[in-house]
Design a protein around this motif. Sequence first.
Motif, mmCIF file in Angstrom:
data_model
loop_
_atom_site.group_PDB
_atom_site.id
_atom_site.type_symbol
_atom_site.label_atom_id
_atom_site.label_comp_id
_atom_site.label_asym_id
_atom_site.label_seq_id
_atom_site.Cartn_x
_atom_site.Cartn_y
_atom_site.Cartn_z
ATOM 1 N N PHE A 114 -44.944 -53.609 153.675
ATOM 2 C CA PHE A 114 -45.620 -52.751 154.658
ATOM 3 C C PHE A 114 -44.580 -52.011 155.512
ATOM 4 C CE2 PHE A 114 -49.557 -55.537 154.297
ATOM 5 C CZ PHE A 114 -50.353 -54.538 153.772
ATOM 6 N N TYR A 115 -43.534 -52.721 155.913
ATOM 7 C CA TYR A 115 -42.452 -52.086 156.671
ATOM 8 C C TYR A 115 -41.808 -50.962 155.850
ATOM 9 C CZ TYR A 115 -37.852 -51.210 158.600
ATOM 10 O OH TYR A 115 -36.735 -50.579 159.074
ATOM 11 N N SER A 116 -41.624 -51.197 154.565
ATOM 12 C CA SER A 116 -41.034 -50.185 153.680
ATOM 13 C C SER A 116 -41.857 -48.899 153.712
ATOM 14 C CB SER A 116 -40.941 -50.714 152.246
ATOM 15 O OG SER A 116 -40.080 -51.819 152.175
ATOM 16 N N ALA A 117 -43.171 -49.044 153.710
ATOM 17 C CA ALA A 117 -44.034 -47.860 153.794
ATOM 18 C C ALA A 117 -43.754 -47.101 155.089
ATOM 19 C CB ALA A 117 -45.503 -48.269 153.715
ATOM 20 N N HIS A 118 -43.584 -47.832 156.167
ATOM 21 C CA HIS A 118 -43.271 -47.220 157.459
ATOM 22 C C HIS A 118 -41.922 -46.491 157.416
ATOM 23 C CE1 HIS A 118 -46.023 -47.728 160.724
ATOM 24 N NE2 HIS A 118 -45.071 -47.807 161.628
ATOM 25 N N VAL A 120 -45.507 -40.210 149.042
ATOM 26 C CA VAL A 120 -45.935 -40.909 147.829
ATOM 27 C C VAL A 120 -45.257 -42.274 147.761
ATOM 28 C CG1 VAL A 120 -45.832 -40.865 145.299
ATOM 29 C CG2 VAL A 120 -46.535 -38.814 146.553
ATOM 30 N N GLN A 121 -43.976 -42.311 148.119
ATOM 31 C CA GLN A 121 -43.239 -43.574 148.122
ATOM 32 C C GLN A 121 -43.873 -44.556 149.103
ATOM 33 O OE1 GLN A 121 -40.908 -43.658 145.790
ATOM 34 N NE2 GLN A 121 -40.494 -45.815 146.144
ATOM 35 N N ALA A 122 -44.309 -44.069 150.247
ATOM 36 C CA ALA A 122 -44.972 -44.924 151.238
ATOM 37 C C ALA A 122 -46.274 -45.495 150.674
ATOM 38 C CB ALA A 122 -45.238 -44.133 152.524
ATOM 39 N N GLU A 123 -47.038 -44.659 149.974
ATOM 40 C CA GLU A 123 -48.272 -45.139 149.334
ATOM 41 C C GLU A 123 -47.973 -46.254 148.339
ATOM 42 O OE1 GLU A 123 -51.580 -42.582 147.809
ATOM 43 O OE2 GLU A 123 -50.179 -40.992 148.408
ATOM 44 N N GLU A 124 -46.915 -46.045 147.571
ATOM 45 C CA GLU A 124 -46.521 -47.034 146.567
ATOM 46 C C GLU A 124 -46.153 -48.365 147.237
ATOM 47 O OE1 GLU A 124 -42.839 -47.356 143.555
ATOM 48 O OE2 GLU A 124 -44.010 -45.506 143.353
ATOM 49 N N SER A 183 -47.160 -37.420 142.652
ATOM 50 C CA SER A 183 -48.363 -38.079 143.176
ATOM 51 C C SER A 183 -48.317 -39.558 142.822
ATOM 52 C CB SER A 183 -49.624 -37.431 142.615
ATOM 53 O OG SER A 183 -49.680 -37.600 141.220
ATOM 54 N N PHE A 184 -49.126 -40.325 143.506
ATOM 55 C CA PHE A 184 -49.194 -41.768 143.273
ATOM 56 C C PHE A 184 -50.459 -42.081 142.502
ATOM 57 C CE2 PHE A 184 -50.803 -45.956 144.614
ATOM 58 C CZ PHE A 184 -49.799 -46.734 144.065
ATOM 59 N N ARG A 199 -47.250 -49.505 150.132
ATOM 60 C CA ARG A 199 -48.489 -50.150 150.614
ATOM 61 C C ARG A 199 -49.215 -50.822 149.447
ATOM 62 N NH1 ARG A 199 -48.327 -45.706 154.115
ATOM 63 N NH2 ARG A 199 -49.490 -44.393 152.699
ATOM 64 N N PHE A 200 -49.187 -50.186 148.289
ATOM 65 C CA PHE A 200 -49.778 -50.768 147.082
ATOM 66 C C PHE A 200 -49.066 -52.073 146.737
ATOM 67 C CE2 PHE A 200 -49.787 -51.131 142.396
ATOM 68 C CZ PHE A 200 -51.155 -51.207 142.167
ATOM 69 N N HIS A 201 -47.736 -52.075 146.820
ATOM 70 C CA HIS A 201 -46.963 -53.289 146.553
ATOM 71 C C HIS A 201 -47.327 -54.386 147.547
ATOM 72 C CE1 HIS A 201 -43.524 -50.751 144.585
ATOM 73 N NE2 HIS A 201 -44.631 -50.766 143.863
ATOM 74 N N ALA A 202 -47.448 -54.014 148.819
ATOM 75 C CA ALA A 202 -47.815 -54.995 149.850
ATOM 76 C C ALA A 202 -49.175 -55.611 149.542
ATOM 77 C CB ALA A 202 -47.820 -54.335 151.225
ATOM 78 N N MET A 203 -50.100 -54.771 149.099
ATOM 79 C CA MET A 203 -51.438 -55.276 148.790
ATOM 80 C C MET A 203 -51.440 -56.176 147.555
ATOM 81 S SD MET A 203 -53.284 -54.531 151.280
ATOM 82 C CE MET A 203 -54.797 -55.204 150.565
ATOM 83 N N LYS A 204 -50.515 -55.952 146.638
ATOM 84 C CA LYS A 204 -50.373 -56.865 145.491
ATOM 85 C C LYS A 204 -50.010 -58.261 146.007
ATOM 86 C CE LYS A 204 -48.581 -55.536 141.425
ATOM 87 N NZ LYS A 204 -49.482 -55.152 140.346
ATOM 88 N N PHE A 205 -49.093 -58.325 146.960
ATOM 89 C CA PHE A 205 -48.737 -59.616 147.559
ATOM 90 C C PHE A 205 -49.930 -60.206 148.310
ATOM 91 C CE2 PHE A 205 -44.355 -58.387 146.747
ATOM 92 C CZ PHE A 205 -43.768 -59.608 146.451
ATOM 93 N N TYR A 206 -50.608 -59.385 149.092
ATOM 94 C CA TYR A 206 -51.781 -59.826 149.846
ATOM 95 C C TYR A 206 -52.813 -60.449 148.909
ATOM 96 C CZ TYR A 206 -56.016 -59.355 152.705
ATOM 97 O OH TYR A 206 -57.186 -59.592 153.387
ATOM 98 N N ASN A 207 -53.129 -59.739 147.849
ATOM 99 C CA ASN A 207 -54.141 -60.224 146.898
ATOM 100 C C ASN A 207 -53.672 -61.478 146.162
ATOM 101 O OD1 ASN A 207 -56.055 -58.207 147.496
ATOM 102 N ND2 ASN A 207 -55.059 -56.786 146.112
#
Length: 168
Positions: free
Chosen positions: A18-22, A45-49, A162-163, A51-59
């Motif tokens: 999440f910090y990486s997205a920021h 786009v990198q920030a979106e990616e 695009s992401f 957040r996607f990575h963070a959500m993979k960990f979350y899930n």
Amino acid sequence: MISKKLLEGLNEQMNFEFYSAHAYMAMAAYCSSESFDGFANFFLVQAEEERFHAMKFYNFINALGERATIIGFHEPNNEFSSLLDAYEKALSHEKEVTKRIYQLSDIALDEREHATINFLKWFIEEQVEEEDLFDSIIQKLKRIENDSNAIFMLDNEFAGRSFSPESE
């Protein structure tokens, strides 16, 4: 049930993603302020990616029956002297992500936590791609230096990035 140490590591990595997205949003803001809209798009786009990575960990944490814990994080760097500086800082950041993923993988290996080992393999491969991508862009920026036509062309190329979660 995973160990407390491994759960803490997974939560730390989720929050670092999440910090990486920021951090990438800050780089996008710099590019926008310099009227490099394509480069800004690259970082958005990198920030979106990330957040996607963070959500993979979350899930993943939730799938293990554990609790994802969201924390605050430090303010990202907002000062860049050039496009090259932003991309060099991005590569340095990705190297830190790689180091953290490796450390997390070591814990999972030590604990023989096979589900986590399998989960982290995807991130290890992803980090090879991320570091290669940023290194390649840095080499291009060094090669073109201040050639405004070449920078314009690269800016236009990045405007089309695009992401797509399906490609992840």
